[in-house]
Design a protein around this motif. Structure first.
Motif, mmCIF file in Angstrom:
data_model
loop_
_atom_site.group_PDB
_atom_site.id
_atom_site.type_symbol
_atom_site.label_atom_id
_atom_site.label_comp_id
_atom_site.label_asym_id
_atom_site.label_seq_id
_atom_site.Cartn_x
_atom_site.Cartn_y
_atom_site.Cartn_z
ATOM 1 N N TYR A 45 -2.522 -11.708 3.809
ATOM 2 C CA TYR A 45 -3.278 -10.461 3.796
ATOM 3 C C TYR A 45 -4.614 -10.702 4.490
ATOM 4 O O TYR A 45 -5.231 -11.745 4.321
ATOM 5 N N ASP A 123 2.129 -7.457 5.961
ATOM 6 C CA ASP A 123 2.212 -6.012 6.186
ATOM 7 C C ASP A 123 2.443 -5.748 7.676
ATOM 8 O O ASP A 123 2.566 -6.680 8.472
ATOM 9 N N SER A 124 2.467 -4.497 8.046
ATOM 10 C CA SER A 124 2.863 -4.125 9.403
ATOM 11 C C SER A 124 1.849 -4.503 10.476
ATOM 12 O O SER A 124 2.128 -4.363 11.665
ATOM 13 N N ASN A 152 11.720 -1.747 3.061
ATOM 14 C CA ASN A 152 10.274 -1.534 3.093
ATOM 15 C C ASN A 152 9.699 -1.300 1.697
ATOM 16 O O ASN A 152 8.616 -1.777 1.375
ATOM 17 N N SER A 156 7.003 -3.779 0.207
ATOM 18 C CA SER A 156 5.675 -3.269 -0.144
ATOM 19 C C SER A 156 5.301 -3.641 -1.570
ATOM 20 O O SER A 156 4.116 -3.826 -1.885
ATOM 21 N N ILE A 159 3.743 -7.103 -1.176
ATOM 22 C CA ILE A 159 2.456 -7.089 -0.491
ATOM 23 C C ILE A 159 1.399 -6.344 -1.287
ATOM 24 O O ILE A 159 0.232 -6.733 -1.312
#
Length: 187
Positions: A45, A123-124, A152, A156, A159
């Motif tokens: 992150y 993440d993306s 996803n 998610s 994350i």
């Protein structure tokens, strides 16, 4: 910064793939996320850490896209205990997470650190690699399949916990004080 780096080896350690720590992470992931994802045992992150004041040297390089003076921080974290396995800090201003992450030990030596069968979650904002799992992105003019949406959703959930913890520790006033006090103790 020198004082923090001096303490690096005491507080930041990448788990060996055959260690008990890595096994604990895999067991946690298997039990709490998805049994098939046990080889994904780290998450990354990134966020901008705001600076108290405009730096004296190279002032404008620290100016970011949100009109603040900041440093980019990348954290590679173990999900079972939220300990930091790797980090990157210090790139000034508006630096994209994907670029800043390339400068971390994890990104540079992923073959050695993760082997062939392990990966990290991201993440993306991060690049899709065989060792870095990111969400599916909606194609232009199209939509995601149900399997991609399900993937996803579960990704998610992995994350989100890191984003939540990081946000609480850094952005809430009381927790920011605690976070900064702990950094002060290292100095």
């Amino acid at each position: 910064m020198v004082a923090v780096l001096d303490q690096h080896d005491d507080f930041v350690q990448f788990p060996a793939l055959d260690s008990q720590v890595a096994e604990n992470v895999r067991s946690y992931v298997e039990a709490h996320v998805c049994p098939e994802w046990w080889n994904g045992f780290l998450a990354v992150y990134g966020s901008a850490l705001g600076l108290y004041a405009k730096p004296g040297l190279h002032r404008e390089t620290f100016f970011d896209c949100k009109s603040n003076y900041s440093l980019n921080c990348q954290l590679v974290i173990m999900p079972h205990n939220l300990l930091i396995a790797d980090y990157g800090i210090g790139l000034p201003g508006s630096v994209h997470n994907a670029y800043a992450f390339q400068l971390t030990w994890t990104a540079k030596d992923h073959e050695e650190l993760l082997g062939d069968e392990h990966w990290i979650w991201a993440d993306s904002a991060y690049p899709l690699e065989t060792w870095c799992v990111v969400p599916f992105k909606k194609p232009k003019g199209g939509c995601l399949t149900q399997d991609q949406k399900t993937f996803n959703y579960h990704l998610s959930s992995v994350i989100f916990i890191f984003i939540f913890i990081f946000s609480i520790l850094y952005h809430a006033p009381y927790f920011r004080f605690v976070f900064m006090w702990n950094i002060h103790l290292l100095l």
